[in-house]
Design a protein around this motif. Sequence first.
Motif, mmCIF file in Angstrom:
data_model
loop_
_atom_site.group_PDB
_atom_site.id
_atom_site.type_symbol
_atom_site.label_atom_id
_atom_site.label_comp_id
_atom_site.label_asym_id
_atom_site.label_seq_id
_atom_site.Cartn_x
_atom_site.Cartn_y
_atom_site.Cartn_z
ATOM 1 N N PRO A 1 -79.760 40.118 50.175
ATOM 2 C CA PRO A 1 -78.855 40.815 51.086
ATOM 3 C C PRO A 1 -78.261 39.808 52.069
ATOM 4 O O PRO A 1 -78.810 38.709 52.246
ATOM 5 C CB PRO A 1 -79.778 41.811 51.795
ATOM 6 C CG PRO A 1 -81.151 41.270 51.648
ATOM 7 C CD PRO A 1 -81.158 40.473 50.383
ATOM 8 N N VAL A 2 -77.174 40.169 52.687
ATOM 9 C CA VAL A 2 -76.534 39.319 53.701
ATOM 10 C C VAL A 2 -77.402 39.307 54.951
ATOM 11 O O VAL A 2 -77.799 40.351 55.452
ATOM 12 C CB VAL A 2 -75.124 39.855 54.047
ATOM 13 C CG1 VAL A 2 -74.537 39.097 55.223
ATOM 14 C CG2 VAL A 2 -74.216 39.787 52.844
ATOM 15 N N ARG A 3 -77.685 38.122 55.428
ATOM 16 C CA ARG A 3 -78.402 37.945 56.698
ATOM 17 C C ARG A 3 -77.576 36.986 57.556
ATOM 18 O O ARG A 3 -77.764 35.782 57.489
ATOM 19 C CB ARG A 3 -79.815 37.389 56.472
ATOM 20 C CG ARG A 3 -80.753 38.351 55.759
ATOM 21 C CD ARG A 3 -81.066 39.563 56.639
ATOM 22 N NE ARG A 3 -82.044 40.428 56.028
ATOM 23 C CZ ARG A 3 -81.750 41.547 55.358
ATOM 24 N NH1 ARG A 3 -80.474 41.906 55.200
ATOM 25 N NH2 ARG A 3 -82.701 42.296 54.851
ATOM 26 N N PHE A 4 -76.626 37.566 58.310
ATOM 27 C CA PHE A 4 -75.737 36.777 59.162
ATOM 28 C C PHE A 4 -75.034 35.676 58.378
ATOM 29 O O PHE A 4 -74.924 34.532 58.820
ATOM 30 C CB PHE A 4 -76.493 36.192 60.365
ATOM 31 C CG PHE A 4 -77.073 37.246 61.267
ATOM 32 C CD1 PHE A 4 -76.256 37.952 62.139
ATOM 33 C CD2 PHE A 4 -78.419 37.549 61.214
ATOM 34 C CE1 PHE A 4 -76.783 38.949 62.950
ATOM 35 C CE2 PHE A 4 -78.962 38.534 62.022
ATOM 36 C CZ PHE A 4 -78.137 39.233 62.893
ATOM 37 N N GLY A 5 -74.557 36.001 57.193
ATOM 38 C CA GLY A 5 -73.805 35.059 56.373
ATOM 39 C C GLY A 5 -74.657 34.132 55.541
ATOM 40 O O GLY A 5 -74.143 33.194 54.938
ATOM 41 N N HIS A 6 -75.973 34.371 55.480
ATOM 42 C CA HIS A 6 -76.890 33.528 54.716
ATOM 43 C C HIS A 6 -77.846 34.394 53.915
ATOM 44 O O HIS A 6 -77.937 35.594 54.124
ATOM 45 C CB HIS A 6 -77.710 32.627 55.655
ATOM 46 C CG HIS A 6 -76.886 31.634 56.394
ATOM 47 N ND1 HIS A 6 -76.456 30.469 55.822
ATOM 48 C CD2 HIS A 6 -76.392 31.643 57.655
ATOM 49 C CE1 HIS A 6 -75.735 29.793 56.708
ATOM 50 N NE2 HIS A 6 -75.681 30.484 57.819
ATOM 51 N N MET A 7 -78.618 33.738 53.051
ATOM 52 C CA MET A 7 -79.649 34.453 52.304
ATOM 53 C C MET A 7 -80.804 34.813 53.241
ATOM 54 O O MET A 7 -80.963 34.220 54.305
ATOM 55 C CB MET A 7 -80.145 33.624 51.129
ATOM 56 C CG MET A 7 -81.008 32.432 51.483
ATOM 57 S SD MET A 7 -81.624 31.541 50.031
ATOM 58 C CE MET A 7 -80.371 30.292 49.839
ATOM 59 N N ALA A 8 -81.610 35.778 52.812
ATOM 60 C CA ALA A 8 -82.783 36.190 53.578
ATOM 61 C C ALA A 8 -83.741 35.015 53.748
ATOM 62 O O ALA A 8 -83.868 34.161 52.868
ATOM 63 C CB ALA A 8 -83.479 37.348 52.865
ATOM 64 N N SER A 9 -84.428 34.970 54.876
ATOM 65 C CA SER A 9 -85.309 33.844 55.182
ATOM 66 C C SER A 9 -86.427 33.671 54.155
ATOM 67 O O SER A 9 -86.850 32.551 53.880
ATOM 68 C CB SER A 9 -85.900 33.991 56.586
ATOM 69 O OG SER A 9 -86.678 35.171 56.680
ATOM 70 N N ALA A 10 -86.902 34.763 53.560
ATOM 71 C CA ALA A 10 -87.964 34.654 52.551
ATOM 72 C C ALA A 10 -87.493 33.850 51.339
ATOM 73 O O ALA A 10 -88.257 33.060 50.773
ATOM 74 C CB ALA A 10 -88.437 36.037 52.118
ATOM 75 N N LEU A 11 -86.228 34.032 50.938
ATOM 76 C CA LEU A 11 -85.675 33.248 49.828
ATOM 77 C C LEU A 11 -85.475 31.792 50.240
ATOM 78 O O LEU A 11 -85.748 30.878 49.473
ATOM 79 C CB LEU A 11 -84.349 33.833 49.349
ATOM 80 C CG LEU A 11 -84.412 34.943 48.318
ATOM 81 C CD1 LEU A 11 -83.024 35.497 48.052
ATOM 82 C CD2 LEU A 11 -85.041 34.461 47.024
#
Length: 195
Positions: free
Chosen positions: A69-79
């Motif tokens: 999913p989009v997280r402020f224009g980046h991938m999720a921190s777990a990824l």
Amino acid sequence: MSTRVLILYYSRGGATQALADAIADGVLKAGGEPLMRTVAGAGDPASQRDLEINQDELKHCDGLILGSPVRFGHMASALQQFWEQTSVTWLKGELEGKPAAVFTSGSSMHSGQESTLLSMGVPLLHHGMLLCGIPYTEPAIQQTQSGASPYGASHVEHGHGKHLTDHEYQAALALGRRVAVIASALKTVREQGNL
């Protein structure tokens, strides 16, 4: 042995998982074997259905499709954390020359989907993977009123929830099929010792 395409994703609300499922349909339609995996820290529904990725699975895949999913224009921190732990895979070149693609979901049309897709491609390029998009010859890319782009499959949740529109589904299907076909061709070339 069939062509194995690793579909590695993070999903909390189910929208990214719906895209992963559509991509897996495309891999199957191309005669490939989709291997659905998630990362540590993924919440419902991904961790309840799909296994957590094992680093060894990276070297055994013929292609990889990464979703977040989009997280402020980046991938999720777990990824992101997962990729930060792949130095040994990178040093050994275990993903080098294999096709890769990306997909994402966001809450609105301008939630940062394109920057998320592009930033997810960076670690894949560092691993020497061959990044694939969705060409404009795919009708769903030209006709969509919501998600899907030449950079990868995407979904806009606003107004649709986790349910994909027909164009989003068709674009995701095309992406899975494209990576599986390319992975199969490159696998044949590698097995013949020409790569």
